[in-house]
Design a protein around this motif. Structure first.
Motif, short mmCIF file in Angstrom:
data_model
loop_
_atom_site.label_atom_id
_atom_site.label_comp_id
_atom_site.label_asym_id
_atom_site.label_seq_id
_atom_site.Cartn_x
_atom_site.Cartn_y
_atom_site.Cartn_z
N PHE A 41 42.35 65.96 19.69
CA PHE A 41 42.77 65.65 20.94
C PHE A 41 41.55 66.04 21.91
O PHE A 41 40.90 67.44 22.05
CB PHE A 41 43.80 66.78 21.21
N ARG A 94 45.37 71.49 19.79
CA ARG A 94 44.42 71.02 18.60
C ARG A 94 44.84 71.42 17.44
O ARG A 94 44.72 70.79 16.25
CB ARG A 94 42.83 71.73 18.44
N GLN A 95 45.99 72.43 17.17
CA GLN A 95 46.51 72.60 15.83
C GLN A 95 47.59 71.42 15.52
O GLN A 95 47.86 70.83 14.44
CB GLN A 95 47.32 73.85 15.91
N ASP A 110 47.14 68.20 16.80
CA ASP A 110 46.05 67.20 16.96
C ASP A 110 44.75 67.44 16.91
O ASP A 110 44.17 67.90 18.12
CB ASP A 110 46.59 66.01 18.02
N PRO A 111 44.29 67.72 15.66
CA PRO A 111 42.57 68.00 15.76
C PRO A 111 41.69 67.43 16.41
O PRO A 111 40.62 67.95 16.78
CB PRO A 111 42.37 68.23 14.18
N VAL A 116 37.20 74.97 22.45
CA VAL A 116 37.39 74.32 21.25
C VAL A 116 36.17 73.22 21.00
O VAL A 116 35.51 72.79 22.27
CB VAL A 116 38.78 73.32 21.03
N SER A 145 34.66 69.56 23.55
CA SER A 145 35.43 69.56 24.73
C SER A 145 34.57 69.63 25.83
O SER A 145 33.25 69.64 25.81
CB SER A 145 36.20 71.09 24.75
N ALA A 154 44.42 74.82 24.50
CA ALA A 154 43.64 73.95 23.79
C ALA A 154 43.72 74.08 22.37
O ALA A 154 43.92 73.00 21.57
CB ALA A 154 42.29 74.00 24.44
N ARG A 155 43.55 75.22 22.05
CA ARG A 155 43.73 75.54 20.49
C ARG A 155 45.10 75.31 19.84
O ARG A 155 45.04 74.70 18.70
CB ARG A 155 43.47 77.13 20.39
#
Length: 131
Positions: A84, A78-79, A81-82, A102, A105, A74-75
């Motif tokens: 997501f 998220r890098q 697509d912040p 994150v 979530s 997930a991290r």
């Protein structure tokens, strides 16, 4: 061929246990989603990075057989697509969510009802889309 799947969110599912893959698959299909299921975090991250398919959300088990845990997947996504949307599934790691998960979530503790998964994904997608 662009736009053929317009309007149907495609969910990226990371789950390495077949019985759970089936439950998640059936729940999301019945909820009106399309999905791609992979068994490893590396695969999931590579698929989002490639950008070939525009995934709408990530549903990931926390404890996977590979080196990558759901938290890390997930991290990394998220890098890329912040915003997501992320739904975690776990049987034992729920207490780690506060420190490892994150922001924005959802965590589902196993066993969960398939409808809970559909609701969680729907809420995250609706939260992210302008009304």
């Amino acid at each position: 061929m662009e736009g053929e799947m317009e309007g149907v969110p495609i969910i990226l599912v990371v789950e390495d246990e077949e019985p759970l893959q089936e439950i998640v698959h059936d729940a999301l299909k019945e909820g009106g989603f399309d999905l791609t299921t992979v068994a490893s975090g590396q695969e999931a991250v590579a698929m989002v990075e490639s950008g070939v398919v525009k995934y709408s959300a990530l549903v990931t088990d926390v404890n996977l057989k590979g080196p990558m845990k759901g938290w890390e997947i997930a991290r990394l996504i998220r890098q890329i697509d912040p915003a997501f949307p992320v739904v975690y599934m776990t049987g034992a790691a729920a207490e780690d969510w506060a420190s490892e998960g994150v922001p924005n979530s959802v965590l589902l503790e196993k066993p969960f009802a398939p409808a809970q998964l559909v609701t969680a994904v729907s809420q995250l997608l609706n939260a992210g889309s302008p009304t």
